[in-house]
Design a protein around this motif. Structure first.
Motif, PDB file in Angstrom:
ATOM      1  N   MET A 123       0.827  -1.209   0.000  1.00  0.00           N
ATOM      2  CA  MET A 123       0.000   0.000   0.000  1.00  0.00           C
ATOM      3  C   MET A 123       0.858   1.255   0.000  1.00  0.00           C
ATOM      4  SD  MET A 123      -3.357  -0.569   2.370  1.00  0.00           S
ATOM      5  CE  MET A 123      -4.770  -1.474   1.732  1.00  0.00           C
ATOM      6  N   ARG A 124       1.951   1.206   0.748  1.00  0.00           N
ATOM      7  CA  ARG A 124       2.850   2.359   0.768  1.00  0.00           C
ATOM      8  C   ARG A 124       3.495   2.558  -0.602  1.00  0.00           C
ATOM      9  NH1 ARG A 124       5.669   5.269   4.679  1.00  0.00           N
ATOM     10  NH2 ARG A 124       6.685   6.999   3.610  1.00  0.00           N
ATOM     11  N   ASP A 125       3.920   1.464  -1.232  1.00  0.00           N
ATOM     12  CA  ASP A 125       4.514   1.561  -2.566  1.00  0.00           C
ATOM     13  C   ASP A 125       3.519   2.141  -3.565  1.00  0.00           C
ATOM     14  OD1 ASP A 125       6.834   0.503  -1.563  1.00  0.00           O
ATOM     15  OD2 ASP A 125       6.449  -1.541  -2.275  1.00  0.00           O
ATOM     16  N   GLN A 126       2.270   1.687  -3.490  1.00  0.00           N
ATOM     17  CA  GLN A 126       1.265   2.180  -4.421  1.00  0.00           C
ATOM     18  C   GLN A 126       0.977   3.657  -4.183  1.00  0.00           C
ATOM     19  OE1 GLN A 126      -2.937   0.915  -4.160  1.00  0.00           O
ATOM     20  NE2 GLN A 126      -2.708   0.137  -6.236  1.00  0.00           N
ATOM     21  N   ALA A 127       0.913   4.061  -2.933  1.00  0.00           N
ATOM     22  CA  ALA A 127       0.677   5.469  -2.626  1.00  0.00           C
ATOM     23  C   ALA A 127       1.847   6.327  -3.117  1.00  0.00           C
ATOM     24  CB  ALA A 127       0.470   5.650  -1.122  1.00  0.00           C
ATOM     25  N   ASP A 128       3.072   5.832  -2.928  1.00  0.00           N
ATOM     26  CA  ASP A 128       4.243   6.576  -3.405  1.00  0.00           C
ATOM     27  C   ASP A 128       4.242   6.669  -4.925  1.00  0.00           C
ATOM     28  OD1 ASP A 128       5.045   6.923  -0.825  1.00  0.00           O
ATOM     29  OD2 ASP A 128       6.574   5.351  -0.858  1.00  0.00           O
ATOM     30  N   ALA A 129       3.884   5.571  -5.593  1.00  0.00           N
ATOM     31  CA  ALA A 129       3.842   5.591  -7.055  1.00  0.00           C
ATOM     32  C   ALA A 129       2.786   6.570  -7.556  1.00  0.00           C
ATOM     33  CB  ALA A 129       3.561   4.185  -7.590  1.00  0.00           C
ATOM     34  N   SER A 130       1.649   6.616  -6.876  1.00  0.00           N
ATOM     35  CA  SER A 130       0.606   7.562  -7.269  1.00  0.00           C
ATOM     36  C   SER A 130       1.068   9.001  -7.069  1.00  0.00           C
ATOM     37  CB  SER A 130      -0.664   7.291  -6.452  1.00  0.00           C
ATOM     38  OG  SER A 130      -1.692   8.186  -6.800  1.00  0.00           O
ATOM     39  N   ASP A 131       1.768   9.269  -5.948  1.00  0.00           N
ATOM     40  CA  ASP A 131       2.292  10.609  -5.713  1.00  0.00           C
ATOM     41  C   ASP A 131       3.340  10.985  -6.754  1.00  0.00           C
ATOM     42  OD1 ASP A 131       0.661  10.887  -3.533  1.00  0.00           O
ATOM     43  OD2 ASP A 131       2.194  10.356  -2.062  1.00  0.00           O
ATOM     44  N   GLY A 182     -13.975  -4.981  -6.373  1.00  0.00           N
ATOM     45  CA  GLY A 182     -14.724  -4.338  -5.312  1.00  0.00           C
ATOM     46  C   GLY A 182     -13.901  -3.318  -4.546  1.00  0.00           C
ATOM     47  N   LEU A 183     -12.617  -3.614  -4.322  1.00  0.00           N
ATOM     48  CA  LEU A 183     -11.766  -2.707  -3.555  1.00  0.00           C
ATOM     49  C   LEU A 183     -11.494  -1.416  -4.310  1.00  0.00           C
ATOM     50  CD1 LEU A 183     -10.036  -2.166  -1.060  1.00  0.00           C
ATOM     51  CD2 LEU A 183      -8.171  -3.429  -2.132  1.00  0.00           C
ATOM     52  N   TYR A 184     -11.257  -1.534  -5.623  1.00  0.00           N
ATOM     53  CA  TYR A 184     -10.889  -0.363  -6.410  1.00  0.00           C
ATOM     54  C   TYR A 184     -12.046   0.180  -7.255  1.00  0.00           C
ATOM     55  CZ  TYR A 184      -6.031  -1.072  -5.131  1.00  0.00           C
ATOM     56  OH  TYR A 184      -4.866  -1.196  -4.417  1.00  0.00           O
ATOM     57  N   GLY A 185     -13.180  -0.525  -7.248  1.00  0.00           N
ATOM     58  CA  GLY A 185     -14.310  -0.060  -8.041  1.00  0.00           C
ATOM     59  C   GLY A 185     -14.045  -0.094  -9.528  1.00  0.00           C
ATOM     60  N   ASN A 186     -13.195  -1.017  -9.969  1.00  0.00           N
ATOM     61  CA  ASN A 186     -12.809  -1.117 -11.377  1.00  0.00           C
ATOM     62  C   ASN A 186     -13.382  -2.403 -11.959  1.00  0.00           C
ATOM     63  OD1 ASN A 186     -11.632  -1.165 -13.881  1.00  0.00           O
ATOM     64  ND2 ASN A 186      -9.511  -1.048 -13.157  1.00  0.00           N
ATOM     65  N   ARG A 230      -2.350  -1.674 -11.380  1.00  0.00           N
ATOM     66  CA  ARG A 230      -3.315  -2.778 -11.323  1.00  0.00           C
ATOM     67  C   ARG A 230      -2.690  -4.019 -10.691  1.00  0.00           C
ATOM     68  NH1 ARG A 230      -8.130  -4.267 -13.614  1.00  0.00           N
ATOM     69  NH2 ARG A 230      -8.454  -6.503 -13.843  1.00  0.00           N
ATOM     70  N   ALA A 231      -1.449  -4.322 -11.058  1.00  0.00           N
ATOM     71  CA  ALA A 231      -0.790  -5.508 -10.510  1.00  0.00           C
ATOM     72  C   ALA A 231      -0.610  -5.390  -9.002  1.00  0.00           C
ATOM     73  CB  ALA A 231       0.555  -5.723 -11.196  1.00  0.00           C
ATOM     74  N   ILE A 232      -0.150  -4.234  -8.541  1.00  0.00           N
ATOM     75  CA  ILE A 232       0.053  -4.072  -7.112  1.00  0.00           C
ATOM     76  C   ILE A 232      -1.284  -4.004  -6.380  1.00  0.00           C
ATOM     77  CG2 ILE A 232       0.141  -1.545  -6.983  1.00  0.00           C
ATOM     78  CD1 ILE A 232       2.560  -1.852  -5.151  1.00  0.00           C
ATOM     79  N   GLY A 233      -2.312  -3.472  -7.049  1.00  0.00           N
ATOM     80  CA  GLY A 233      -3.646  -3.456  -6.455  1.00  0.00           C
ATOM     81  C   GLY A 233      -4.211  -4.857  -6.289  1.00  0.00           C
ATOM     82  N   GLN A 234      -3.936  -5.737  -7.232  1.00  0.00           N
ATOM     83  CA  GLN A 234      -4.389  -7.122  -7.117  1.00  0.00           C
ATOM     84  C   GLN A 234      -3.693  -7.822  -5.954  1.00  0.00           C
ATOM     85  OE1 GLN A 234      -3.506  -8.371 -11.129  1.00  0.00           O
ATOM     86  NE2 GLN A 234      -5.616  -8.083 -11.814  1.00  0.00           N
ATOM     87  N   GLU A 235      -2.412  -7.520  -5.724  1.00  0.00           N
ATOM     88  CA  GLU A 235      -1.707  -8.096  -4.581  1.00  0.00           C
ATOM     89  C   GLU A 235      -2.324  -7.610  -3.270  1.00  0.00           C
ATOM     90  OE1 GLU A 235       2.500  -7.800  -4.499  1.00  0.00           O
ATOM     91  OE2 GLU A 235       2.731  -8.134  -6.646  1.00  0.00           O
ATOM     92  N   ILE A 236      -2.642  -6.341  -3.197  1.00  0.00           N
ATOM     93  CA  ILE A 236      -3.246  -5.788  -1.978  1.00  0.00           C
ATOM     94  C   ILE A 236      -4.599  -6.444  -1.712  1.00  0.00           C
ATOM     95  CG2 ILE A 236      -4.242  -3.693  -0.987  1.00  0.00           C
ATOM     96  CD1 ILE A 236      -2.041  -2.129  -2.442  1.00  0.00           C
ATOM     97  N   VAL A 278       6.856   8.363 -17.180  1.00  0.00           N
ATOM     98  CA  VAL A 278       6.715   7.157 -16.353  1.00  0.00           C
ATOM     99  C   VAL A 278       5.895   6.159 -17.152  1.00  0.00           C
ATOM    100  CG1 VAL A 278       5.904   6.187 -14.189  1.00  0.00           C
ATOM    101  CG2 VAL A 278       6.812   8.514 -14.229  1.00  0.00           C
ATOM    102  N   GLY A 279       6.539   5.121 -17.627  1.00  0.00           N
ATOM    103  CA  GLY A 279       5.848   4.149 -18.465  1.00  0.00           C
ATOM    104  C   GLY A 279       5.176   3.041 -17.666  1.00  0.00           C
ATOM    105  N   ASP A 280       4.182   2.414 -18.267  1.00  0.00           N
ATOM    106  CA  ASP A 280       3.488   1.260 -17.682  1.00  0.00           C
ATOM    107  C   ASP A 280       2.878   1.581 -16.313  1.00  0.00           C
ATOM    108  OD1 ASP A 280       4.235  -0.252 -19.895  1.00  0.00           O
ATOM    109  OD2 ASP A 280       6.094  -0.916 -18.949  1.00  0.00           O
ATOM    110  N   TYR A 281       2.425   2.798 -16.153  1.00  0.00           N
ATOM    111  CA  TYR A 281       1.849   3.177 -14.862  1.00  0.00           C
ATOM    112  C   TYR A 281       0.572   2.383 -14.582  1.00  0.00           C
ATOM    113  CZ  TYR A 281      -0.675   6.033 -11.448  1.00  0.00           C
ATOM    114  OH  TYR A 281      -1.397   6.463 -10.352  1.00  0.00           O
ATOM    115  N   GLY A 282      -0.319   2.300 -15.581  1.00  0.00           N
ATOM    116  CA  GLY A 282      -1.587   1.602 -15.378  1.00  0.00           C
ATOM    117  C   GLY A 282      -1.414   0.132 -15.039  1.00  0.00           C
ATOM    118  N   PRO A 283      -0.649  -0.642 -15.847  1.00  0.00           N
ATOM    119  CA  PRO A 283      -0.455  -2.059 -15.511  1.00  0.00           C
ATOM    120  C   PRO A 283       0.206  -2.270 -14.149  1.00  0.00           C
ATOM    121  CG  PRO A 283       0.139  -1.648 -17.791  1.00  0.00           C
ATOM    122  CD  PRO A 283      -0.124  -0.308 -17.169  1.00  0.00           C
ATOM    123  N   TYR A 284       1.163  -1.402 -13.799  1.00  0.00           N
ATOM    124  CA  TYR A 284       1.821  -1.553 -12.497  1.00  0.00           C
ATOM    125  C   TYR A 284       0.831  -1.333 -11.358  1.00  0.00           C
ATOM    126  CZ  TYR A 284       4.500  -0.309  -8.366  1.00  0.00           C
ATOM    127  OH  TYR A 284       4.966  -0.226  -7.085  1.00  0.00           O
TER     128      TYR A 284
END
Length: 491
Positions: free
Chosen positions: A249-257, A343-347, A327-333, A319-325
């Protein structure tokens, strides 16, 4: 000490035996996961107990998880999703027993459990308490619920209330031999390993209003419900459900920032002017016409440059491949929390009916396990016992009742397909109507009572409906009212 010296001596002899050492290495090498190599260098293979691990890391995990819920949207959404699905509108009790006694007890339960009378803070009913407990357990790993007896002058339907306490109230400094038993991080056990007491602070240790060192008191275990998910055998305390995914979750938040910063940088990098008079002071902002130099771009602007100057535009970092990355880390979470990614991401962009149903069914298995292995035995059963003891005080009768707890209804994905399947299962004897009604989150006795009342009212008004299973009406037949020749109920 003599026994320990003998054991240590035997261990030293075994370690000096070359044949034993070689055999041990050979056996260990049979499992890739047990070998010591570069690939396994980062593993923390320790043999500590669950409570030893929680005792050292539990506080840090709890505080980090709370910070994430406060500041990371996905963490807040995960907590909400767990509470909404495990409890929803409530895990509702139903009682059965002698009719006369049930009629005396049932109004008391409705007036006490279904109102804020049950809450020591006077804010919510039993089902709101359940939702708050699940939300706390998901983040903190555990929560305490204390029964507080009340006096007759409090004018409650039943003389007790529930007080929900964060696990911070547990005095974990009480540890080791105590009295005729032992304590594990504030929980006292007898010599048979049965819980006999909890050592609790009267006030939250982190309360800003505290000016003195907190003092704990011994509360009998019969007055406390300790709710947590048991992941290991013999585990006495719970760990935050966010533990496996905190770093992700921290990695994903940092990547989003970082991605947001890329857009900010792209907006800041506009244009650069090169060339011109090498001896000119760069702080001189006047151009050849005596006007201020252009320092910002705007629509419709035409700017004249000096002789030898040229304009170039900056290239912001990519920053390439932002979307796939993401999604992949979101699936792990989602997997680490036992939730569905959609359900978690509403996607739901890449979901079809089959994949959506498979994910939903797997998630519902997790929810059912949390309900039946954690909430009902750890919370609902103690509340049931406390309620019956309060009923005995209120009515002066210790007559027993059979209790059942019905979780919230499960939404159907395809009612057109699922309802016929349920009907066929009942007709073929593979399931009962009561079982299927409970799966939908309803009380079978309440449904039967409503059907009987509806049928009685329809008969008194001489109404006939296709939904009335006692009648054999043709599909689409007009409603028969006031007709004395209407079909009689099947006998």
């Amino acid at each position: 000490m003599a026994w320990f010296d003998w054991w240590r001596g035997g261990q030293a002899r075994r370690e000096r035996n070359p044949a034993r050492v070689a055999f041990s290495r050979q056996v260990r090498a049979a499992f890739d996961g047990a070998t010591k190599s570069r690939r396994s260098a980062g593993w923390r293979a320790v043999g500590t107990s669950a409570d030893a691990e929680i005792g050292k890391a539990g506080v840090v995990l709890r505080n980090v998880a709370r910070d994430m819920v406060r500041n990371v949207p996905i963490a807040a959404r995960a907590q909400q999703m767990i509470a909404n699905n495990v409890v929803g509108t409530g895990i509702v009790p139903a009682i059965r027993g002698r009719d006369g006694f049930v009629k005396r007890v049932d109004p008391l339960l409705i007036e006490h459990l279904d109102t804020p009378n049950i809450d020591a803070n006077g804010r919510t009913d039993l089902y709101g308490i359940e939702a708050g407990i699940v939300a706390a357990v998901a983040v903190d790993g555990e929560v305490l619920v204390r029964r507080r007896w009340r006096r007759p002058e409090d004018r409650l339907p039943l003389p007790f209330q529930l007080q929900v306490l964060e696990i911070d109230h547990l005095d974990t400094s009480i540890d080791g031999p105590i009295g005729t038993g032992f304590a594990v991080q504030g929980i006292e056990f007898d010599l048979l390993g049965r819980r006999v007491a909890y050592h609790l602070f009267d006030e939250h240790p982190g309360a800003w209003s505290r000016y003195t060192l907190p003092q704990s008191r011994r509360i009998p275990a019969s007055e406390v419900a300790h709710v947590y998910r048991q992941d290991r055998a013999g585990q006495m305390r719970g760990a935050s459900w966010f533990a496996p995914v905190i770093m992700r979750m921290r990695d994903q938040a940092d990547a989003s920032d970082a991605h947001l910063m890329r857009f900010k940088i792209a907006a800041c990098y506009a244009a650069f002017v090169k060339g011109g008079d090498e001896e000119q002071d760069p702080d001189d902002l006047e151009d050849v016409d005596g006007d201020d130099r252009l320092t910002a771009l705007g629509p419709g602007i035409v700017e004249y440059l000096r002789q030898g100057e040229e304009v170039t535009f900056g290239t912001p970092p990519q920053v390439g491949d932002y979307g796939p990355y993401m999604r992949a880390i979101g699936q792990e979470i989602a997997a680490g929390l036992g939730l569905t990614y959609e359900g978690l991401y509403g996607n739901y962009a890449d979901v079809n009916f089959s994949s959506g149903r498979m994910g939903w069914l797997e998630f519902q298995r997790n929810v059912a396990a949390w309900q039946n292995h954690m909430m009902i035995p750890s919370l609902c059963r103690p509340v049931q016992r406390w309620t019956m003891e309060a009923v005995a005080v209120r009515l002066g009768s210790s007559e027993g009742l059979d209790w059942s707890w019905t979780p919230p209804r499960r939404e159907m994905i395809s009612p057109v397909d699922e309802i016929p399947a349920i009907r066929d299962a009942i007709r073929s004897g593979l399931s009962s109507r009561s079982t299927e009604v409970r799966k939908l989150g309803y009380d079978p006795e309440a449904i039967d009572a409503e059907n009987a009342a509806d049928n009685e009212r329809a008969d008194s008004m001489k109404l006939a409906f296709d939904s009335d299973g006692r009648r054999s009406l043709k599909a689409g037949a007009a409603q028969q009212t006031g007709n004395e020749n209407a079909q009689k109920p099947a006998r």
